[in-house]
Design a protein around this motif. Structure first.
Motif, PDB file in Angstrom:
ATOM      1  N   ARG A  76     -18.822  30.075  10.483  1.00 57.98           N
ATOM      2  CA  ARG A  76     -17.604  29.069  11.836  1.00 57.98           C
ATOM      3  C   ARG A  76     -15.826  29.669  11.988  1.00 57.98           C
ATOM      4  NH1 ARG A  76     -19.476  25.898  14.906  1.00 57.98           N
ATOM      5  NH2 ARG A  76     -21.800  24.952  14.631  1.00 57.98           N
ATOM      6  N   ASP A  77     -15.726  29.544  10.475  1.00 56.56           N
ATOM      7  CA  ASP A  77     -13.727  29.684  10.289  1.00 56.56           C
ATOM      8  C   ASP A  77     -13.498  30.778   9.894  1.00 56.56           C
ATOM      9  OD1 ASP A  77     -14.264  26.847  10.134  1.00 56.56           O
ATOM     10  OD2 ASP A  77     -13.957  26.560   8.256  1.00 56.56           O
ATOM     11  N   GLU A  78     -13.464  31.849   9.756  1.00 60.26           N
ATOM     12  CA  GLU A  78     -13.497  33.006   9.674  1.00 60.26           C
ATOM     13  C   GLU A  78     -13.998  33.695   9.983  1.00 60.26           C
ATOM     14  OE1 GLU A  78     -13.520  33.965   5.399  1.00 60.26           O
ATOM     15  OE2 GLU A  78     -12.987  31.604   4.371  1.00 60.26           O
ATOM     16  N   LEU A  79     -15.264  34.471  10.887  1.00 66.70           N
ATOM     17  CA  LEU A  79     -15.595  34.480  11.393  1.00 66.70           C
ATOM     18  C   LEU A  79     -15.449  34.603  12.877  1.00 66.70           C
ATOM     19  CD1 LEU A  79     -18.526  35.842   9.278  1.00 66.70           C
ATOM     20  CD2 LEU A  79     -15.844  36.921   9.368  1.00 66.70           C
ATOM     21  N   GLY A  80     -15.070  32.994  13.172  1.00 61.01           N
ATOM     22  CA  GLY A  80     -15.046  32.957  14.663  1.00 61.01           C
ATOM     23  C   GLY A  80     -16.427  32.425  15.366  1.00 61.01           C
ATOM     24  N   MET A  81     -17.990  33.349  14.406  1.00 61.13           N
ATOM     25  CA  MET A  81     -19.350  32.659  14.783  1.00 61.13           C
ATOM     26  C   MET A  81     -19.460  30.921  15.621  1.00 61.13           C
ATOM     27  SD  MET A  81     -21.293  35.432  12.191  1.00 61.13           S
ATOM     28  CE  MET A  81     -21.770  35.922  13.002  1.00 61.13           C
ATOM     29  N   LEU A  82     -21.325  32.011  16.652  1.00 59.54           N
ATOM     30  CA  LEU A  82     -21.313  30.916  17.021  1.00 59.54           C
ATOM     31  C   LEU A  82     -22.954  30.549  16.806  1.00 59.54           C
ATOM     32  CD1 LEU A  82     -19.488  30.222  20.407  1.00 59.54           C
ATOM     33  CD2 LEU A  82     -18.287  28.638  18.589  1.00 59.54           C
ATOM     34  N   ARG A  83     -23.481  29.338  17.430  1.00 65.59           N
ATOM     35  CA  ARG A  83     -24.452  29.025  17.331  1.00 65.59           C
ATOM     36  C   ARG A  83     -25.520  29.954  18.031  1.00 65.59           C
ATOM     37  NH1 ARG A  83     -26.379  23.308  14.124  1.00 65.59           N
ATOM     38  NH2 ARG A  83     -25.890  23.659  12.882  1.00 65.59           N
ATOM     39  N   ALA A  84     -26.855  30.093  18.089  1.00 69.29           N
ATOM     40  CA  ALA A  84     -27.225  31.301  19.620  1.00 69.29           C
ATOM     41  C   ALA A  84     -27.301  29.788  21.128  1.00 69.29           C
ATOM     42  CB  ALA A  84     -28.698  30.488  19.288  1.00 69.29           C
ATOM     43  N   ASN A  85     -27.356  28.633  20.874  1.00 74.27           N
ATOM     44  CA  ASN A  85     -27.074  27.906  22.013  1.00 74.27           C
ATOM     45  C   ASN A  85     -26.100  27.153  21.733  1.00 74.27           C
ATOM     46  OD1 ASN A  85     -30.597  28.293  22.298  1.00 74.27           O
ATOM     47  ND2 ASN A  85     -31.013  26.743  21.451  1.00 74.27           N
ATOM     48  N   GLU A  86     -25.254  27.421  21.492  1.00 67.96           N
ATOM     49  CA  GLU A  86     -23.929  26.422  21.282  1.00 67.96           C
ATOM     50  C   GLU A  86     -22.654  27.595  22.499  1.00 67.96           C
ATOM     51  OE1 GLU A  86     -21.399  24.444  17.870  1.00 67.96           O
ATOM     52  OE2 GLU A  86     -21.494  26.440  17.904  1.00 67.96           O
ATOM     53  N   LYS A  87     -21.941  26.310  23.158  1.00 65.05           N
ATOM     54  CA  LYS A  87     -20.792  26.552  24.469  1.00 65.05           C
ATOM     55  C   LYS A  87     -20.193  25.806  23.553  1.00 65.05           C
ATOM     56  CE  LYS A  87     -24.791  26.292  28.249  1.00 65.05           C
ATOM     57  NZ  LYS A  87     -24.629  25.880  29.201  1.00 65.05           N
ATOM     58  N   VAL A  88     -19.288  26.641  23.434  1.00 63.45           N
ATOM     59  CA  VAL A  88     -17.480  26.467  23.532  1.00 63.45           C
ATOM     60  C   VAL A  88     -16.877  26.270  24.884  1.00 63.45           C
ATOM     61  CG1 VAL A  88     -15.329  27.163  22.553  1.00 63.45           C
ATOM     62  CG2 VAL A  88     -17.674  28.830  21.605  1.00 63.45           C
ATOM     63  N   TYR A  89     -16.076  25.330  24.620  1.00 63.71           N
ATOM     64  CA  TYR A  89     -15.339  24.559  26.074  1.00 63.71           C
ATOM     65  C   TYR A  89     -13.536  24.819  25.454  1.00 63.71           C
ATOM     66  CZ  TYR A  89     -19.443  22.185  27.637  1.00 63.71           C
ATOM     67  OH  TYR A  89     -20.694  22.336  28.145  1.00 63.71           O
ATOM     68  N   ILE A  90     -12.702  25.442  26.389  1.00 72.21           N
ATOM     69  CA  ILE A  90     -11.978  25.297  26.056  1.00 72.21           C
ATOM     70  C   ILE A  90     -10.771  25.104  26.999  1.00 72.21           C
ATOM     71  CG2 ILE A  90      -9.662  27.462  25.955  1.00 72.21           C
ATOM     72  CD1 ILE A  90     -11.579  29.532  25.418  1.00 72.21           C
ATOM     73  N   ASP A  91      -9.993  23.683  25.997  1.00 74.36           N
ATOM     74  CA  ASP A  91      -9.307  22.794  26.953  1.00 74.36           C
ATOM     75  C   ASP A  91      -7.762  23.685  27.479  1.00 74.36           C
ATOM     76  OD1 ASP A  91      -7.739  21.158  27.789  1.00 74.36           O
ATOM     77  OD2 ASP A  91      -7.167  20.061  25.759  1.00 74.36           O
ATOM     78  N   SER A  92      -7.684  23.661  28.929  1.00 73.57           N
ATOM     79  CA  SER A  92      -6.962  24.414  29.905  1.00 73.57           C
ATOM     80  C   SER A  92      -5.508  23.742  29.799  1.00 73.57           C
ATOM     81  CB  SER A  92      -7.411  25.467  31.057  1.00 73.57           C
ATOM     82  OG  SER A  92      -7.562  23.399  31.989  1.00 73.57           O
ATOM     83  N   ASN A  93      -5.690  22.843  29.016  1.00 70.34           N
ATOM     84  CA  ASN A  93      -4.334  22.070  29.430  1.00 70.34           C
ATOM     85  C   ASN A  93      -3.604  21.970  27.809  1.00 70.34           C
ATOM     86  OD1 ASN A  93      -4.758  20.617  31.886  1.00 70.34           O
ATOM     87  ND2 ASN A  93      -5.544  18.571  30.940  1.00 70.34           N
ATOM     88  N   GLN A  94      -4.128  22.713  26.593  1.00 70.00           N
ATOM     89  CA  GLN A  94      -3.265  22.884  25.555  1.00 70.00           C
ATOM     90  C   GLN A  94      -3.097  24.263  25.142  1.00 70.00           C
ATOM     91  OE1 GLN A  94      -6.253  22.026  22.395  1.00 70.00           O
ATOM     92  NE2 GLN A  94      -5.085  19.618  22.564  1.00 70.00           N
ATOM     93  N   GLN A  95      -1.868  24.753  24.994  1.00 70.80           N
ATOM     94  CA  GLN A  95      -1.358  26.220  24.714  1.00 70.80           C
ATOM     95  C   GLN A  95      -0.973  26.358  23.688  1.00 70.80           C
ATOM     96  OE1 GLN A  95       2.204  26.556  27.325  1.00 70.80           O
ATOM     97  NE2 GLN A  95       1.363  26.022  28.943  1.00 70.80           N
TER      98      GLN A  95
END
Length: 95
Positions: A76-95
């Motif tokens: 997760r931390d070094e390779l940026g990988m996710l679990r198979a069913n995991e979804k990533v939400y990006i907060d568009s208010n943060q820059q």
């Protein structure tokens, strides 16, 4: 005849003295060798204990690094990988 007996007694005493001297030299030599080898044994036992400690530390590290939690953390931390069913939400208010 008496002179021969005296010479034999002196010769026997000298022979006994020589044998005792030789035995003493051999004993001292063996004693010093034993002390030397005992020192070598103690040194090697210290090295063995040190290597056993290093082996234990490496085994402990192997247990930690091969654990599922550690592998997931690295992924997760070094390779940026996710679990198979995991979804990533990006907060568009943060820059």
């Amino acid at each position: 005849m008496k002179k021969r007996n005296v010479n034999k007694n002196v010769l026997k005493k000298i022979l006994v003295l020589v044998l005792i001297s030789v035995a003493a030299v051999v004993f001292i030599n063996q004693f010093s060798r034993i002390n030397y080898y005992n020192g070598q044994i103690k040194e090697l036992e210290g090295k063995i204990a040190e290597q056993e400690q290093i082996g234990k530390e490496l085994s402990d590290k192997q247990d930690v690094y091969s654990s599922k939690e550690h592998v997931e953390k690295i992924a997760r931390d070094e390779l940026g990988m996710l679990r198979a069913n995991e979804k990533v939400y990006i907060d568009s208010n943060q820059q």
